[in-house]
Design an enzyme around this catalytic site. Structure first.
Site, PDB file in Angstrom:
ATOM      1  N   ASP A  63       3.503   8.169  -1.274  1.00  0.00           N
ATOM      2  CA  ASP A  63       4.242   9.264  -1.927  1.00  0.00           C
ATOM      3  C   ASP A  63       3.475   9.524  -3.242  1.00  0.00           C
ATOM      4  O   ASP A  63       2.295   8.954  -3.530  1.00  0.00           O
ATOM      5  CB  ASP A  63       5.601   8.891  -2.055  1.00  0.00           C
ATOM      6  N   CYS A  93       4.249   3.209  -2.390  1.00  0.00           N
ATOM      7  CA  CYS A  93       5.168   3.775  -3.108  1.00  0.00           C
ATOM      8  C   CYS A  93       5.245   3.071  -4.393  1.00  0.00           C
ATOM      9  O   CYS A  93       4.870   2.252  -4.840  1.00  0.00           O
ATOM     10  CB  CYS A  93       6.288   4.561  -2.407  1.00  0.00           C
ATOM     11  N   THR A 144       8.133   1.375  -5.705  1.00  0.00           N
ATOM     12  CA  THR A 144       8.517  -0.040  -5.497  1.00  0.00           C
ATOM     13  C   THR A 144       8.169  -0.757  -4.230  1.00  0.00           C
ATOM     14  O   THR A 144       8.250  -1.932  -4.193  1.00  0.00           O
ATOM     15  CB  THR A 144      10.080  -0.072  -5.490  1.00  0.00           C
ATOM     16  N   HIS A 167       2.557 -15.983   8.416  1.00  0.00           N
ATOM     17  CA  HIS A 167       3.699 -16.431   8.943  1.00  0.00           C
ATOM     18  C   HIS A 167       4.497 -15.393   9.478  1.00  0.00           C
ATOM     19  O   HIS A 167       5.309 -15.701  10.527  1.00  0.00           O
ATOM     20  CB  HIS A 167       4.528 -17.025   7.750  1.00  0.00           C
ATOM     21  N   HIS A 213       5.492 -20.039  14.138  1.00  0.00           N
ATOM     22  CA  HIS A 213       5.690 -18.410  13.610  1.00  0.00           C
ATOM     23  C   HIS A 213       5.828 -17.526  14.719  1.00  0.00           C
ATOM     24  O   HIS A 213       6.576 -16.426  14.674  1.00  0.00           O
ATOM     25  CB  HIS A 213       4.571 -18.237  12.559  1.00  0.00           C
TER      26      HIS A 213
HETATM   27  C1  RB5 Z   1       9.544   7.741  -6.309  1.00  0.00           C
HETATM   28  O1  RB5 Z   1      10.013   8.330  -7.443  1.00  0.00           O
HETATM   29  C2  RB5 Z   1      10.179   6.535  -5.880  1.00  0.00           C
HETATM   30  O2  RB5 Z   1      11.384   6.574  -5.730  1.00  0.00           O
HETATM   31  C3  RB5 Z   1       9.339   6.027  -4.513  1.00  0.00           C
HETATM   32  O3  RB5 Z   1       8.132   5.918  -4.771  1.00  0.00           O
HETATM   33  C4  RB5 Z   1       9.678   4.583  -4.239  1.00  0.00           C
HETATM   34  O4  RB5 Z   1       9.731   3.631  -5.031  1.00  0.00           O
HETATM   35  C5  RB5 Z   1      10.805   4.498  -3.258  1.00  0.00           C
HETATM   36  O5  RB5 Z   1      11.106   3.448  -2.629  1.00  0.00           O
END
Ligand code: RB5
Length: 146
Positions: free
Chosen positions: A10, A67, A69, A100, A135
């Site tokens: 994203d 993305c 996080t 694993h 595993h």
């Molecule tokens: C975008 O602001 C953020 O929410 C997205 O990149 C991600 O971290 C969502 O899980």
């Protein structure tokens, strides 16, 4: 023939995706960029689905997502049968996700790793084998009987 590896991000992961794409090319893979193509705000599930659907169908063996996080991408990608998408923020986690958990999608938290760390994580994930053995049984139990 070079292995095709779909890669998606994203807006938060866009810059890291560009760096990882270049690394995949340098390593002799054929990255297939499903977008996004700028830092304009988009919805991460669209890109998670574009990569995970290919892995789930068996069209490719592995894929890469990023993305902010890594979490949203993982929720969306792991909804596809046969997909084991792992968020990795160190090379060691990426290696264990392969050894694993037989992770077939690598997800990077772009807001929490520097680009060069991301490259190291990618390289470790690409080169680490699945250990099988005990595993194998555990990974098989992940699949939900519908
Ligand atoms: C975008 O602001 C953020 O929410 C997205 O990149 C991600 O971290 C969502 O899980």
């Amino acid at each position: 023939m070079a292995e095709k590896i779909p890669i998606g991000a994203d807006h938060a992961g866009f810059a890291l995706k560009e760096r990882l794409k270049a690394e995949l090319e340098a390593l002799g893979f054929e990255p297939v960029d499903v977008g996004t193509h700028s830092t304009e705000s988009v919805d991460y599930p669209d890109y998670a689905k574009a990569v995970a659907s290919q892995v789930g169908e068996g069209a490719v063996t592995r894929g890469v997502l990023t993305c902010g996080t890594g979490l949203g991408m993982s929720y969306a990608a792991n909804r596809f049968a046969g997909v084991r998408a792992a968020v990795a923020w160190t090379p060691e986690i990426a290696e264990l996700a392969r050894r694993h958990n037989d992770a077939n999608v690598l997800i990077l938290p772009a807001r929490f790793v520097k680009e060069e760390q991301g490259v190291e994580i990618l390289r470790r994930w690409l080169e680490s084998p699945f250990e099988g053995g005990r595993h194998e049984r555990r990974v098989a139990k992940i699949e939900v009987d519908e």
